[in-house]
Design an enzyme around this catalytic site. Structure first.
Site, PDB file in Angstrom:
ATOM      1  N   GLY A   1      35.382  43.927  35.444  1.00 40.39           N
ATOM      2  CA  GLY A   1      36.273  45.081  35.586  1.00 40.39           C
ATOM      3  C   GLY A   1      37.663  44.658  36.045  1.00 40.39           C
TER       4      GLY A   1
ATOM      5  N   CYS B   1      36.793  64.472  53.071  1.00 40.35           N
ATOM      6  CA  CYS B   1      35.776  65.353  52.499  1.00 40.35           C
ATOM      7  C   CYS B   1      34.673  65.640  53.519  1.00 40.35           C
ATOM      8  CB  CYS B   1      35.245  64.777  51.191  1.00 40.35           C
ATOM      9  SG  CYS B   1      34.588  66.064  50.122  1.00 40.35           S
TER      10      CYS B   1
ATOM     11  N   HIS C   1      40.252  63.975  48.133  1.00 39.44           N
ATOM     12  CA  HIS C   1      40.021  62.523  48.186  1.00 39.44           C
ATOM     13  C   HIS C   1      41.304  61.742  47.889  1.00 39.44           C
ATOM     14  CE1 HIS C   1      35.610  62.507  48.507  1.00 39.44           C
ATOM     15  NE2 HIS C   1      35.697  63.660  47.861  1.00 39.44           N
TER      16      HIS C   1
ATOM     17  N   GLU D   1      41.895  58.726  48.366  1.00 40.77           N
ATOM     18  CA  GLU D   1      41.621  57.348  47.936  1.00 40.77           C
ATOM     19  C   GLU D   1      41.679  57.166  46.428  1.00 40.77           C
ATOM     20  OE1 GLU D   1      39.430  59.456  49.210  1.00 40.77           O
ATOM     21  OE2 GLU D   1      37.378  59.126  48.497  1.00 40.77           O
TER      22      GLU D   1
END
Ligand code: GLN
Length: 529
Positions: free
Chosen positions: A19, A367, A503, A505
Site C-alpha cells: 500500500g 467519536c 473523525h 484523523e
C-alpha cells in the site's frame, strides 16, 4: 478510461507495505505532472471493510462520500493529498454482488454465468470506468491466494486487450535475512515470481523489501531468476518514517524508469515536504484493539505528521480491570481516546478521562472518545452517577448519549451508520473555532450511530453566545460545534479538553495534518515548557 496502468502485486508475505509502495509511486508520478488515480482491489467477499474487526484488518477508513474502506485508501489520501471515494476500492463482494444481481435481472439470459468471462468482465469494466490518465492498481493479498486469482486473471486479460506496453507490473516481495548463515534468502521471491508467471504475468519491476540494506549480489540473483532487468530490481529496506519512501524512489529514479517503460512524458518537479524530525512527546492512545497498530492507523499517522513520535496504545480493558490510571498513564504528556464500538474497556477509558481532566493533561476524544467525555462530565461534574450511553446500558436513567432516531429502525449492520462528510457550524470564541483559524463552517467525516442526547440534557451544556467574548458558565461543558447534532465539546479552564463526534484523523495529509491534532500537540508542548 486511463491510458496507462501500473499494477502492484505482492508476494511471500502480506503486510510488507504494498500500500505504501502504491501510494508513494502515485505521489511521485503525480509530482511529475501526471494525472494519477488509484484503485485498491480487495479479494475478500465483504462489500466493504465496515463490518470487519480492526484487530485483524486494521482500521476502517471513511471517505468523504461515506464509504467504509480498507486502510490503504488512507495511505493514498495522505500521500497524494487527494480525496478518495467509493470508486477507489473494489472488493470481491462488490464484484460478485453485481454479477449475481445481473443474472437475476436476466442480463445474461441464455448463458452459463462463469468466473471467466463474466466475473472477469465485471472487474475489467470497473477498472476501465476509473478516471485519470494513469491508474495505479494495487491487488490486496499475495499472489497464489485462491481468492485473488480472478483479479490477477482479469488484469492479465486487460493488459492483453489494451496492449502490454501500457501496463507495468510491479511485484513487491520480502527477502528474509538468515542470521545463522549471515545471508539474504531470495528463494521465496523467486518462487512467488514463478507463481505470477504461471498465471501469465511477467513482472517488469521488483520491489525487494528487506529489514536492512541488501547486498547487490542478491539483487543480481533476483534479476537473473525472475527475468527482470537489473535496473528494475529495487531494494526498499525498513524505515521508521514511511514518508521517506517517495523520496527514496525518486533517488532510485523510479519515475524515469516507469516513464521510459510506459512511454510517457514527465514534467515539472517532484516537491515533497514531509516531517523529518520527531519531537519526543509521549501520547497515550487508550484503546482496545491491540492486535495491530493498524487498528488506529489514521490517528497514529495524524500525530506523526505533526512531527511528533507515534502515540502508544494503552490497553483500556486492563485499565478497566486493574484500575489505577496513575500507573497506566504515568509518563504520558497527552491522551487520545479513539473511536470504538461496544462495551469492552469503556470504564477504563472513562478513568483515563477523569484522570486527564483532574490532572489537567491535554486530552482529545474522538467519536466514542467524545461520547465518553460527555458521560464522564455528567457522572462526575453534574452528579448523575448512572449517566451512560444506551449503547452500553439500554436502560440507563441518564441516557446522555443515545441512538439516533433513524438508527432504531436499522436492521442491516453493513453500511448503515451515519457515514461520511457533513457540514457543521463552529461557534465563535470557542477553542475549536481558534483551532480552525476562526472558521465558522467546516465539513468533517463521520461514522457513528449514537449522538449526544442534547434535547433532553441541554440545560447542562453551554452554547457560546455568538455576540459575546465569554463562554457563559465556566463549569459547564461547552458545545463548540453543531450540525443537526452535537459535533464537538470542550472544557474551559483546562489546557486542552476537546471531544469531537467526527473523525479528524481521516483528513490529515502529508504537510497538512488535521488542525485538531496540531492543536493537541501545541497544547502539550505549551504545558511541557
Ligand atoms: N459506538 C459509537 C457510535 O456508534 C462510536 C462510534 C465510533 O467511535 N466510530 O456512535
Amino acid at each position: 478510461m486511463p491510458k496507462k496502468f501500473i499494477v502492484v502485486t505482492g508476494g511471500v508475505l502480506s503486510g510488507i507495505g504494498k500500500g505504501i509502495v502504491a501510494a508513494s509511486i502515485s505521489r511521485l508520478l503525480n509530482g511529475y505532472g501526471l494525472d494519477v488515480n488509484v484503485l485498491k482491489i480487495d479479494p475478500y467477499l465483504n462489500m466493504d471493510a465496515g463490518t470487519m474487526n480492526p484487530n485483524q484488518h486494521g482500521e476502517v477508513f471513511v471517505t468523504d462520500d461515506g464509504y467504509e474502506a480498507d486502510l490503504d485508501l488512507g495511505h493514498y489520501e495522505r500521500f497524494t493529498g487527494k480525496d478518495m471515494s467509493r470508486k477507489n476500492n473494489l472488493t470481491a463482494g462488490q464484484v460478485y454482488y453485481s454479477v449475481i444481481s445481473k443474472e437475476r435481472r436476466g442480463e445474461y439470459l441464455g448463458s452459463t454465468v462463469q468466473v471467466v468471462p463474466h466475473v472477469t468482465e465485471e472487474i475489467k469494466n470497473r477498472i476501465k470506468s476509473m478516471e485519470g490518465e494513469l491508474l495505479v492498481i494495487e491487488i490486496g493479498g499475495t499472489v497464489g491466494d485462491i481468492e485473488g486469482e480472478v483479479f490477477f486473471e482479469a488484469v492479465r486479460e486487460l493488459s492483453m486487450e489494451l496492449g502490454l506496453d501500457n501496463f507495468l507490473f510491479i511485484h513487491t516481495t520480502f527477502v528474509p535475512y538468515l542470521g545463522t548463515t549471515n545471508e539474504f534468502k531470495t528463494k521465496p521471491t523467486q518462487q512467488s515470481v514463478q507463481l505470477l508467471r504461471r498465471i501469465g504475468i511477467q513482472p517488469n519491476m521488483i520491489v525487494v523489501r528487506t529489514e536492512f540494506p541488501i547486498d547487490p549480489s542478491s539483487l543480481d540473483k533476483i534479476s537473473l531468476f525472475t527475468g527482470v532487468s537489473r535496473n528494475m530490481v529495487i531494494n526498499l529496506y525498513d524505515t521508521k518514517n514511511v514518508y521517506e519512501i517517495p523520496e527514496i524512489l525518486k533517488e532510485y529514479n523510479v519515475h524515469s524508469k516507469i516513464a521510459k517503460f510506459l512511454n510517457i512524458e514527465l514534467s515539472g518537479n517532484f516537491d515533497w515536504d514531509y516531517p523529518k524530525v520527531f519531537r519526543p512527546i509521549k501520547i497515550a492512545l487508550v484503546g482496545k484493539y491491540l492486535g495491530t497498530d493498524d487498528a488506529y492507523k489514521s490517528i497514529i499517522e495524524s500525530i506523526f505528521l505533526c512531527g511528533v513520535e507515534k502515540p502508544r496504545v494503552v490497553d483500556s480493558e486492563l485499565l478497566e480491570e486493574d484500575g489505577n490510571p496513575e500507573e497506566f498513564l504515568k509518563g504520558f504528556d497527552g491522551i487520545i481516546i479513539p473511536g470504538g464500538f461496544g462495551k469492552r474497556g469503556i470504564e477504563g477509558k472513562i478513568k483515563a478521562i477523569t484522570y486527564a481532566r483532574e490532572r489537567r493533561i491535554p486530552i482529545l476524544g474522538i467519536c466514542l472518545g467524545m461520547q465518553l467525555m460527555v458521560i464522564e462530565y455528567f457522572r462526575n461534574i453534574v452528579g448523575f452517577k448512572e449517566a451512560n450511553s444506551t449503547e452500553f446500558d439500554p436502560n440507563t436513567k441518564y441516557p446522555v448519549i443515545d441512538i439516533m432516531e433513524e438508527q432504531k429502525k436499522v436492521l442491516n449492520l453493513g453500511g448503515t451508520m451515519r457515514l461520511g462528510g457533513q457540514e457543521m457550524r463552529i461557534f465563535p470564541n470557542t477553542r475549536l473555532w481558534k483551532i480552525y483559524g476562526e472558521l465558522t463552517e467546516e465539513r468533517e467525516r463521520h461514522r457513528h450511530r449514537y449522538e449526544v442526547n442534547f434535547d433532553e440534557f441541554k440545560e447542562h451544556f453551554t452554547i457560546p453566545n455568538e455576540n459575546s467574548n465569554e463562554n457563559n458558565d465556566e463549569k459547564k461543558l461547552v458545545v463548540s460545534a453543531m450540525s443537526d447534532f452535537v459535533e464537538a465539546i470542550e472544557l474551559n479552564n483546562h489546557p486542552f479538553f476537546v471531544g469531537v463526534q467526527f473523525h479528524p484523523e481521516y483528513r490529515s495529509k502529508v504537510g497538512n495534518p488535521h488542525p485538531v491534532f496540531a492543536a493537541l500537540v501545541k497544547a502539550i508542548e505549551k504545558k511541557l515548557r
